[in-house]
Motif scaffolding. Sequence first.
Motif, short mmCIF file in Angstrom:
data_model
loop_
_atom_site.label_atom_id
_atom_site.label_comp_id
_atom_site.label_asym_id
_atom_site.label_seq_id
_atom_site.Cartn_x
_atom_site.Cartn_y
_atom_site.Cartn_z
N GLU A 104 36.20 52.50 37.81
CA GLU A 104 34.83 51.14 38.86
C GLU A 104 35.08 49.68 37.52
O GLU A 104 35.64 48.72 37.46
N GLN A 107 38.54 48.44 38.34
CA GLN A 107 39.26 47.32 38.95
C GLN A 107 37.94 46.26 38.40
O GLN A 107 38.18 45.30 38.94
N PHE A 108 36.81 46.32 38.12
CA PHE A 108 36.23 45.70 37.53
C PHE A 108 37.24 44.43 37.05
O PHE A 108 37.13 43.40 36.54
N ASN A 109 37.15 45.35 35.10
CA ASN A 109 38.21 44.47 34.80
C ASN A 109 39.32 43.54 35.92
O ASN A 109 40.23 42.43 35.93
N GLU A 110 39.69 44.11 36.70
CA GLU A 110 40.95 43.74 37.50
C GLU A 110 40.96 42.36 38.40
O GLU A 110 41.02 41.38 38.52
N SER A 111 39.15 42.85 38.89
CA SER A 111 38.93 41.57 39.60
C SER A 111 38.82 40.46 38.20
O SER A 111 38.76 39.07 38.18
N LEU A 112 38.06 40.54 37.28
CA LEU A 112 37.72 39.16 36.22
C LEU A 112 39.04 38.64 35.31
O LEU A 112 39.56 37.42 35.58
N GLN A 113 40.29 39.83 35.46
CA GLN A 113 41.33 38.92 35.21
C GLN A 113 42.14 38.02 36.29
O GLN A 113 42.38 37.06 36.49
N ASN A 114 41.96 38.31 37.42
CA ASN A 114 42.30 37.23 38.80
C ASN A 114 41.52 36.46 38.74
O ASN A 114 42.01 35.64 39.32
N ALA A 115 40.55 36.48 38.82
CA ALA A 115 39.42 35.68 38.20
C ALA A 115 39.76 34.36 37.28
O ALA A 115 39.85 33.26 37.50
#
Length: 194
Positions: A104, A107-115
């Motif tokens: 989790e 996934q949160f870190n990847e979402s932040l990087q994508n943003a």
Amino acid sequence: MGRLETSDKESVHLVENEIQARIDNIFSNLERLEILSSKEPPNKRQNAKLRVDQLKYDVQHLQSALRNFQHRRYQREQQERQREELLARTFTTNDSDTTIPIDETLQFNESLQNAHRGMDELIGSGTNILQGLRDQRVTLKGTHKKILDVANMLGLSNTVMRLIEKRAFQDKFLMLGGMAVTCVIMFLVVQYLT
């Protein structure tokens, strides 16, 4: 209210209900008192209304104090229940499943990087658009300057254009007059020869 603070857990609900009933009774009496104060003579009416309003304010203050006490009591009871649950719980050793939920977090870190990447692309796109607008401004300034130069040059030939238009207008009348004379001559020739 002092009785409410010193009462035990079992009778606190009864005391709260009794206090609430008395407050409701006071409210109904205040409504009747307000009606009666409006029937007072004009010189006493203002003073009577002021006293009724003061009593209403005091009763509202008592009502809010009761609500605060009920809220605090509810929080205290909830904390006691949670404490009892913690004390009654039996703790066991860890099962064989001792995994750490890192997925989790990843996934949160990847979402932040994508943003973050999306924001960088958005800023880059905005910068490119701004640079394009600056280039267009420079181009439009050059075009505007050329148009002003052409307009100044046309100012000299403007009089020549007026003379040409005047001559074209005169030539149009000459042509129409010549056509009319030719038609008349053709009509007369046809009349006399037939």
